[in-house]
Motif scaffolding. Structure first.
Motif, PDB file in Angstrom:
ATOM      1  N   SER A 181       0.831  -1.212   0.000  1.00 19.09           N
ATOM      2  CA  SER A 181       0.000   0.000   0.000  1.00 19.09           C
ATOM      3  C   SER A 181       0.862   1.257   0.000  1.00 19.09           C
ATOM      4  CB  SER A 181      -0.925  -0.003   1.221  1.00 19.09           C
ATOM      5  OG  SER A 181      -0.162  -0.125   2.414  1.00 19.09           O
ATOM      6  N   ARG A 182       1.565   1.472  -1.096  1.00 19.10           N
ATOM      7  CA  ARG A 182       2.410   2.653  -1.244  1.00 19.10           C
ATOM      8  C   ARG A 182       1.763   3.657  -2.188  1.00 19.10           C
ATOM      9  NH1 ARG A 182       6.254  -1.614  -1.155  1.00 19.10           N
ATOM     10  NH2 ARG A 182       7.659  -1.415   0.627  1.00 19.10           N
ATOM     11  N   THR A 183       2.205   4.898  -2.090  1.00 19.53           N
ATOM     12  CA  THR A 183       1.771   5.935  -3.014  1.00 19.53           C
ATOM     13  C   THR A 183       2.849   6.096  -4.069  1.00 19.53           C
ATOM     14  OG1 THR A 183       0.548   7.112  -1.300  1.00 19.53           O
ATOM     15  CG2 THR A 183       1.134   8.358  -3.273  1.00 19.53           C
ATOM     16  N   TRP A 184       2.454   5.997  -5.340  1.00 19.88           N
ATOM     17  CA  TRP A 184       3.406   6.013  -6.445  1.00 19.88           C
ATOM     18  C   TRP A 184       3.249   7.271  -7.285  1.00 19.88           C
ATOM     19  CZ3 TRP A 184       7.154   2.309  -7.418  1.00 19.88           C
ATOM     20  CH2 TRP A 184       7.102   1.166  -6.585  1.00 19.88           C
ATOM     21  N   ARG A 185       4.366   7.775  -7.807  1.00 18.11           N
ATOM     22  CA  ARG A 185       4.362   8.940  -8.671  1.00 18.11           C
ATOM     23  C   ARG A 185       5.243   8.687  -9.890  1.00 18.11           C
ATOM     24  NH1 ARG A 185       0.648   9.784  -6.177  1.00 18.11           N
ATOM     25  NH2 ARG A 185       0.128  11.477  -4.747  1.00 18.11           N
ATOM     26  N   ALA A 186       4.812   9.255 -11.012  1.00 21.80           N
ATOM     27  CA  ALA A 186       5.592   9.173 -12.243  1.00 21.80           C
ATOM     28  C   ALA A 186       6.685  10.233 -12.235  1.00 21.80           C
ATOM     29  CB  ALA A 186       4.686   9.386 -13.447  1.00 21.80           C
ATOM     30  N   TYR A 187       7.867   9.879 -12.704  1.00 27.19           N
ATOM     31  CA  TYR A 187       8.971  10.826 -12.808  1.00 27.19           C
ATOM     32  C   TYR A 187       8.779  11.628 -14.096  1.00 27.19           C
ATOM     33  CZ  TYR A 187      13.732  12.690 -12.791  1.00 27.19           C
ATOM     34  OH  TYR A 187      14.824  13.525 -12.779  1.00 27.19           O
ATOM     35  N   LEU A 188       7.993  12.698 -13.997  1.00 23.07           N
ATOM     36  CA  LEU A 188       7.667  13.534 -15.151  1.00 23.07           C
ATOM     37  C   LEU A 188       7.626  14.991 -14.741  1.00 23.07           C
ATOM     38  CD1 LEU A 188       4.676  11.494 -16.644  1.00 23.07           C
ATOM     39  CD2 LEU A 188       6.990  11.607 -17.598  1.00 23.07           C
ATOM     40  N   SER A 189       8.131  15.859 -15.600  1.00 22.59           N
ATOM     41  CA  SER A 189       8.022  17.294 -15.400  1.00 22.59           C
ATOM     42  C   SER A 189       6.910  17.845 -16.285  1.00 22.59           C
ATOM     43  CB  SER A 189       9.341  17.990 -15.764  1.00 22.59           C
ATOM     44  OG  SER A 189      10.371  17.625 -14.885  1.00 22.59           O
ATOM     45  N   THR A 190       6.399  19.029 -15.930  1.00 23.54           N
ATOM     46  CA  THR A 190       5.425  19.732 -16.765  1.00 23.54           C
ATOM     47  C   THR A 190       5.913  21.159 -16.991  1.00 23.54           C
ATOM     48  OG1 THR A 190       4.097  20.448 -14.858  1.00 23.54           O
ATOM     49  CG2 THR A 190       3.498  18.356 -15.908  1.00 23.54           C
ATOM     50  N   GLN A 191       5.315  21.823 -17.988  1.00 19.25           N
ATOM     51  CA  GLN A 191       5.694  23.183 -18.357  1.00 19.25           C
ATOM     52  C   GLN A 191       4.521  24.133 -18.171  1.00 19.25           C
ATOM     53  OE1 GLN A 191       7.167  21.474 -22.315  1.00 19.25           O
ATOM     54  NE2 GLN A 191       8.518  23.260 -22.099  1.00 19.25           N
ATOM     55  N   GLY A 192       4.818  25.437 -18.285  1.00 17.17           N
ATOM     56  CA  GLY A 192       3.756  26.434 -18.266  1.00 17.17           C
ATOM     57  C   GLY A 192       3.287  26.764 -16.863  1.00 17.17           C
ATOM     58  N   ALA A 193       2.040  27.247 -16.784  1.00 18.70           N
ATOM     59  CA  ALA A 193       1.462  27.623 -15.499  1.00 18.70           C
ATOM     60  C   ALA A 193       1.417  26.410 -14.572  1.00 18.70           C
ATOM     61  CB  ALA A 193       0.057  28.181 -15.703  1.00 18.70           C
ATOM     62  N   GLY A 194       1.911  26.597 -13.362  1.00 16.93           N
ATOM     63  CA  GLY A 194       1.927  25.495 -12.399  1.00 16.93           C
ATOM     64  C   GLY A 194       2.921  24.414 -12.737  1.00 16.93           C
ATOM     65  N   ALA A 195       3.995  24.769 -13.463  1.00 12.59           N
ATOM     66  CA  ALA A 195       5.004  23.792 -13.876  1.00 12.59           C
ATOM     67  C   ALA A 195       5.578  23.034 -12.676  1.00 12.59           C
ATOM     68  CB  ALA A 195       6.129  24.489 -14.630  1.00 12.59           C
ATOM     69  N   VAL A 196       5.854  21.764 -12.906  1.00 12.34           N
ATOM     70  CA  VAL A 196       6.352  20.883 -11.844  1.00 12.34           C
ATOM     71  C   VAL A 196       7.612  20.176 -12.326  1.00 12.34           C
ATOM     72  CG1 VAL A 196       5.836  18.849 -10.448  1.00 12.34           C
ATOM     73  CG2 VAL A 196       4.026  20.484 -10.949  1.00 12.34           C
ATOM     74  N   SER A 197       8.610  20.076 -11.449  1.00 20.20           N
ATOM     75  CA  SER A 197       9.827  19.332 -11.757  1.00 20.20           C
ATOM     76  C   SER A 197       9.673  17.891 -11.303  1.00 20.20           C
ATOM     77  CB  SER A 197      11.032  19.969 -11.060  1.00 20.20           C
ATOM     78  OG  SER A 197      12.162  19.118 -11.140  1.00 20.20           O
ATOM     79  N   ALA A 198      10.093  16.950 -12.152  1.00 17.27           N
ATOM     80  CA  ALA A 198      10.013  15.525 -11.808  1.00 17.27           C
ATOM     81  C   ALA A 198      10.721  15.232 -10.497  1.00 17.27           C
ATOM     82  CB  ALA A 198      10.618  14.689 -12.929  1.00 17.27           C
ATOM     83  N   ARG A 199      11.821  15.913 -10.268  1.00 17.77           N
ATOM     84  CA  ARG A 199      12.615  15.704  -9.050  1.00 17.77           C
ATOM     85  C   ARG A 199      11.795  15.940  -7.788  1.00 17.77           C
ATOM     86  NH1 ARG A 199      18.587  17.195  -7.805  1.00 17.77           N
ATOM     87  NH2 ARG A 199      18.599  17.206  -5.532  1.00 17.77           N
ATOM     88  N   ASP A 200      10.871  16.883  -7.862  1.00 20.18           N
ATOM     89  CA  ASP A 200      10.098  17.270  -6.678  1.00 20.18           C
ATOM     90  C   ASP A 200       8.856  16.408  -6.449  1.00 20.18           C
ATOM     91  OD1 ASP A 200      11.893  19.342  -6.295  1.00 20.18           O
ATOM     92  OD2 ASP A 200      10.710  20.746  -7.500  1.00 20.18           O
ATOM     93  N   ARG A 201       8.655  15.402  -7.302  1.00 20.81           N
ATOM     94  CA  ARG A 201       7.428  14.607  -7.219  1.00 20.81           C
ATOM     95  C   ARG A 201       7.616  13.258  -6.545  1.00 20.81           C
ATOM     96  NH1 ARG A 201       4.274  12.785 -10.944  1.00 20.81           N
ATOM     97  NH2 ARG A 201       2.454  13.767  -9.983  1.00 20.81           N
ATOM     98  N   ILE A 202       8.864  12.835  -6.329  1.00 19.03           N
ATOM     99  CA  ILE A 202       9.094  11.413  -6.059  1.00 19.03           C
ATOM    100  C   ILE A 202       9.482  11.070  -4.628  1.00 19.03           C
ATOM    101  CG2 ILE A 202       9.683  10.932  -8.465  1.00 19.03           C
ATOM    102  CD1 ILE A 202      12.649  11.064  -7.628  1.00 19.03           C
ATOM    103  N   GLY A 203       9.421  12.029  -3.717  1.00 22.45           N
ATOM    104  CA  GLY A 203       9.753  11.727  -2.335  1.00 22.45           C
ATOM    105  C   GLY A 203      11.247  11.728  -2.079  1.00 22.45           C
ATOM    106  N   PRO A 204      11.664  11.357  -0.860  1.00 22.45           N
ATOM    107  CA  PRO A 204      13.073  11.453  -0.456  1.00 22.45           C
ATOM    108  C   PRO A 204      13.928  10.224  -0.737  1.00 22.45           C
ATOM    109  CG  PRO A 204      11.744  10.914   1.441  1.00 22.45           C
ATOM    110  CD  PRO A 204      10.783  11.068   0.299  1.00 22.45           C
TER     111      PRO A 204
END
Length: 211
Positions: A61-84
């Motif tokens: 029962s883990r929470t999983w995230r894709a290593y993906l970045s997005t662009q534009g408004a509300g852009a997200v870096s893949a590095r910041d999505r995957i936990g420590p």
């Protein structure tokens, strides 16, 4: 085949299945064995995360995230999505102990960047080559700057556009840093399944357990 041989084979089969299940239960990283089949249209970040979560169903029962970045408004870096971290593959091999190690001297190779099934993913020299893994990330692990689409419409397009990919096998056309990069090697030829396959990919992504 006599009853004794059948019985031994059955016990071995159960034992192997148990080992595989135990290994997958400790898995916190994998490369998807398949994509949705719509090129880089993953249904956005939510759809990509859902794919990771679905494929990791046997890993607790883990929470999983894709290593993906997005662009534009509300852009997200893949590095910041995957936990420590730390993260390990389906066979218990440690990929990296932290985010910094993951983006530095990590243990990502073709032999360790396994699928959720614990299988090696095709790389350079295999037929077909599938080493292009979608990331949308730059070499310094930032969100791609400018107006040029480098994330296939933030993972919603399967036609025109492009997406930055990495090489999970750390191999390319040369021995340059870019060719060896697991998360930022080059842009794809397009966003369709055929375009991704044309440059050595199949719409696969990296999945990390955040907790």
């Amino acid at each position: 085949m006599n009853a004794k041989v059948v019985s031994i084979a059955a016990v071995l089969s159960i034992g192997i299945a148990g080992v595989v299940q135990a290994q997958q239960g400790s898995m916190t990283f994998f490369v998807t064995s398949a994509g949705p089949g719509k090129g880089a249209d993953l249904g956005g970040l939510a759809g990509a995360d859902r794919l990771c979560q679905t494929l990791a169903a046997g890993a607790g029962s883990r929470t999983w995230r894709a290593y993906l970045s997005t662009q534009g408004a509300g852009a997200v870096s893949a590095r910041d999505r995957i936990g420590p971290g730390p993260w390990q593959n389906a066979k218990g091999m440690v990929i990296a102990k932290s985010v910094d190690e993951l983006h530095g001297a990590n243990n990502l190779t073709k032999q360790t960047a396994l699928s959720e099934k614990g299988e090696m993913v095709n790389g350079r020299g295999d037929s077909p080559n599938g080493h292009d893994i979608l990331t949308g990330s730059t070499p310094d692990v930032r969100v791609p700057a400018g107006d040029q689409d480098m994330t296939c419409g933030n993972w919603t397009k399967s036609g025109d556009g492009a997406a930055i990919v990495g090489h999970h096998d750390r191999l390319g056309l040369s021995d340059t840093e870019a060719a060896r990069s697991w998360n930022s090697s080059h842009p794809s030829r397009g966003c369709s399944q055929d375009a991704l396959r044309g440059s050595g990919g199949d719409g696969l992504i990296y999945c990390f357990a955040v907790k």
